[in-house]
Design a protein around this motif. Sequence first.
Motif, PDB file in Angstrom:
ATOM      1  N   LEU A 164       1.120  -1.117  -0.581  1.00  0.00           N
ATOM      2  CA  LEU A 164       0.010   0.089   0.417  1.00  0.00           C
ATOM      3  C   LEU A 164       1.408   1.198   0.326  1.00  0.00           C
ATOM      4  N   ASN A 165       1.774   1.343   0.947  1.00  0.00           N
ATOM      5  CA  ASN A 165       2.487   2.337   1.043  1.00  0.00           C
ATOM      6  C   ASN A 165       3.597   2.579  -0.548  1.00  0.00           C
ATOM      7  N   ALA A 166       3.662   1.400  -0.778  1.00  0.00           N
ATOM      8  CA  ALA A 166       4.633   1.543  -2.207  1.00  0.00           C
ATOM      9  C   ALA A 166       3.605   2.274  -3.171  1.00  0.00           C
ATOM     10  N   MET A 167       2.842   2.076  -3.622  1.00  0.00           N
ATOM     11  CA  MET A 167       1.732   2.496  -4.289  1.00  0.00           C
ATOM     12  C   MET A 167       1.378   3.877  -4.060  1.00  0.00           C
ATOM     13  N   ILE A 168       0.959   4.627  -2.913  1.00  0.00           N
ATOM     14  CA  ILE A 168       1.061   5.949  -2.412  1.00  0.00           C
ATOM     15  C   ILE A 168       2.177   6.266  -3.333  1.00  0.00           C
ATOM     16  N   ALA A 169       3.846   6.331  -2.707  1.00  0.00           N
ATOM     17  CA  ALA A 169       4.951   7.068  -3.222  1.00  0.00           C
ATOM     18  C   ALA A 169       5.203   6.789  -4.643  1.00  0.00           C
ATOM     19  N   ILE A 170       4.654   5.831  -5.173  1.00  0.00           N
ATOM     20  CA  ILE A 170       4.846   5.436  -6.900  1.00  0.00           C
ATOM     21  C   ILE A 170       3.455   6.767  -7.361  1.00  0.00           C
ATOM     22  N   ALA A 171       1.871   7.048  -6.731  1.00  0.00           N
ATOM     23  CA  ALA A 171       1.402   7.665  -7.189  1.00  0.00           C
ATOM     24  C   ALA A 171       1.608   9.352  -7.264  1.00  0.00           C
ATOM     25  N   ILE A 172       2.424   9.477  -6.183  1.00  0.00           N
ATOM     26  CA  ILE A 172       3.048  10.595  -5.800  1.00  0.00           C
ATOM     27  C   ILE A 172       4.113  10.826  -6.731  1.00  0.00           C
ATOM     28  N   VAL A 173       4.840   9.916  -6.878  1.00  0.00           N
ATOM     29  CA  VAL A 173       6.274  10.835  -8.049  1.00  0.00           C
ATOM     30  C   VAL A 173       5.669  10.790  -9.720  1.00  0.00           C
ATOM     31  N   LEU A 174       4.827   9.933  -9.725  1.00  0.00           N
ATOM     32  CA  LEU A 174       4.139  10.315 -10.879  1.00  0.00           C
ATOM     33  C   LEU A 174       2.857  11.287 -11.374  1.00  0.00           C
ATOM     34  N   GLN A 175       2.360  12.246  -9.949  1.00  0.00           N
ATOM     35  CA  GLN A 175       1.739  13.217  -9.908  1.00  0.00           C
ATOM     36  C   GLN A 175       2.321  14.526 -11.376  1.00  0.00           C
ATOM     37  N   PRO A 176       3.410  14.504 -10.777  1.00  0.00           N
ATOM     38  CA  PRO A 176       4.184  15.880 -11.428  1.00  0.00           C
ATOM     39  C   PRO A 176       3.806  15.553 -13.330  1.00  0.00           C
ATOM     40  N   HIS A 177       4.191  14.669 -14.118  1.00  0.00           N
ATOM     41  CA  HIS A 177       3.059  14.509 -15.171  1.00  0.00           C
ATOM     42  C   HIS A 177       2.182  14.686 -15.308  1.00  0.00           C
ATOM     43  N   TYR A 178       1.259  13.916 -15.086  1.00  0.00           N
ATOM     44  CA  TYR A 178      -0.479  14.801 -14.775  1.00  0.00           C
ATOM     45  C   TYR A 178      -0.244  16.117 -15.035  1.00  0.00           C
ATOM     46  N   VAL A 179      -0.235  17.369 -14.309  1.00  0.00           N
ATOM     47  CA  VAL A 179      -0.437  18.015 -13.538  1.00  0.00           C
ATOM     48  C   VAL A 179       0.418  18.494 -14.735  1.00  0.00           C
ATOM     49  N   ARG A 180       1.954  18.349 -15.561  1.00  0.00           N
ATOM     50  CA  ARG A 180       2.652  19.636 -16.512  1.00  0.00           C
ATOM     51  C   ARG A 180       1.157  19.157 -17.740  1.00  0.00           C
ATOM     52  N   LEU A 181       0.848  17.901 -17.909  1.00  0.00           N
ATOM     53  CA  LEU A 181       0.672  18.322 -18.989  1.00  0.00           C
ATOM     54  C   LEU A 181      -1.360  18.426 -18.886  1.00  0.00           C
ATOM     55  N   THR A 182      -1.848  18.805 -17.784  1.00  0.00           N
ATOM     56  CA  THR A 182      -3.556  18.662 -17.886  1.00  0.00           C
ATOM     57  C   THR A 182      -2.852  20.356 -18.142  1.00  0.00           C
ATOM     58  N   ARG A 183      -1.909  21.349 -17.482  1.00  0.00           N
ATOM     59  CA  ARG A 183      -2.138  22.639 -17.364  1.00  0.00           C
ATOM     60  C   ARG A 183      -1.387  23.148 -18.521  1.00  0.00           C
ATOM     61  N   ALA A 184      -1.028  22.384 -19.017  1.00  0.00           N
ATOM     62  CA  ALA A 184      -0.855  22.593 -20.722  1.00  0.00           C
ATOM     63  C   ALA A 184      -1.627  22.677 -21.806  1.00  0.00           C
ATOM     64  N   ALA A 185      -2.919  21.882 -21.793  1.00  0.00           N
ATOM     65  CA  ALA A 185      -3.664  21.001 -22.501  1.00  0.00           C
ATOM     66  C   ALA A 185      -4.219  23.081 -21.669  1.00  0.00           C
ATOM     67  N   VAL A 186      -4.741  23.173 -20.694  1.00  0.00           N
ATOM     68  CA  VAL A 186      -5.229  23.438 -20.098  1.00  0.00           C
ATOM     69  C   VAL A 186      -5.050  25.345 -20.915  1.00  0.00           C
ATOM     70  N   MET A 187      -4.224  25.279 -20.645  1.00  0.00           N
ATOM     71  CA  MET A 187      -3.731  26.857 -21.479  1.00  0.00           C
ATOM     72  C   MET A 187      -3.633  27.002 -22.649  1.00  0.00           C
ATOM     73  N   THR A 188      -3.784  25.875 -23.752  1.00  0.00           N
ATOM     74  CA  THR A 188      -4.436  26.099 -24.999  1.00  0.00           C
ATOM     75  C   THR A 188      -5.364  25.762 -25.125  1.00  0.00           C
ATOM     76  N   GLU A 189      -6.367  25.377 -24.383  1.00  0.00           N
ATOM     77  CA  GLU A 189      -7.457  26.010 -24.339  1.00  0.00           C
ATOM     78  C   GLU A 189      -8.387  27.559 -24.423  1.00  0.00           C
ATOM     79  N   LEU A 190      -8.238  27.865 -23.466  1.00  0.00           N
ATOM     80  CA  LEU A 190      -8.289  28.917 -23.159  1.00  0.00           C
ATOM     81  C   LEU A 190      -8.091  29.561 -23.367  1.00  0.00           C
ATOM     82  N   SER A 191      -8.035  29.881 -24.779  1.00  0.00           N
ATOM     83  CA  SER A 191      -8.027  30.679 -26.049  1.00  0.00           C
ATOM     84  C   SER A 191      -8.882  30.635 -26.889  1.00  0.00           C
ATOM     85  N   LYS A 192      -9.297  29.550 -26.959  1.00  0.00           N
ATOM     86  CA  LYS A 192     -10.146  29.224 -28.152  1.00  0.00           C
ATOM     87  C   LYS A 192     -11.566  29.799 -27.846  1.00  0.00           C
TER      88      LYS A 192
END
Length: 303
Positions: A164-192
């Motif tokens: 369980l702790n291994a899954m939590i740790a890996i989720a924290i490690v992978l989270q920045p990829h989703y943050v950067r990807l979502t932010r970039a997609a949002v910034m692209t859509e906001l100007s439409k």
Amino acid sequence: MADVSSSTNTTPTTTVRPGRFKEFWRYFRENRGAVIGFYVFIFFLIVAIFAPLISPFEPSTQNRGATLVPPAWQDGGSWTYPLGTDPLGRDMLSRLIYGARYSFLVGTIVVILAATGGILTGLIAGFAPRWLDTIIMRIMDIILSIPSLLLALVLVAILGPSLLNAMIAIAIVLQPHYVRLTRAAVMTELSKDYVVSARVAGAKLPRLMFVTVLPNCLAPIIVQAALSFSNAILDVAALGFLGMGAQPPTPEWGTMLAESREFILRAWWVVTFPGVAILTTVLAINLMGDGLRDALDPKLKRS
């Protein structure tokens, strides 16, 4: 009087557009590697779901009189244990089958945790004032600057070694990829135009974020989720191999490698089969992720 019925009954020809799923599958199947990966993924998923019905033995059942029995096709092997046994006399085939269940459980939970937190944070960063956006992204940059496995090891060492702790740790490690990807997609859509129209129509911020913008950002996030699934399986296997993930006698593939590494010269099968299972699953998911990218990215679609 001229008959005008013939001129008024003409029906305009319309082009019927295929359904979204049919269109997706048409582009997806063009990548043969992705289709093969998809079928391999489905095979392992079925094995994981029906493990209690498929497995010939319980994964922890020991037979002290049948330790390190080779596979059935090798001299000294037995068809009772088609893939041999481990140092404690446990059936390798049964442990591999149940290991698929743990691997898919890990991948699913890690992707849900990482994607949920990352998407929410990315949406906030995309809509937030510049100073808050800068703070969030710098924190993500700091996390990304640390090697992922090292950071996961540190987090598991703090939380304690367990699956369980291994899954939590890996989720924290992978989270920045989703943050950067979502932010970039949002910034692209906001100007439409459709976002500007929604703002003018008086759409409130939660509706603007989750109803108007987010659905149009899902394509790259889905591809990232597939890749994160394979990364989660690899990372939890690595943590299990190092003794910081699933603990014995859990039939997790990385833990199986760790338990059997000292017997690699005497019994090749105890290390080879878990390694091949990890390799095959991760390769299939990565191939499937490539197909998802080709099918969901409009820039890569061919008319």
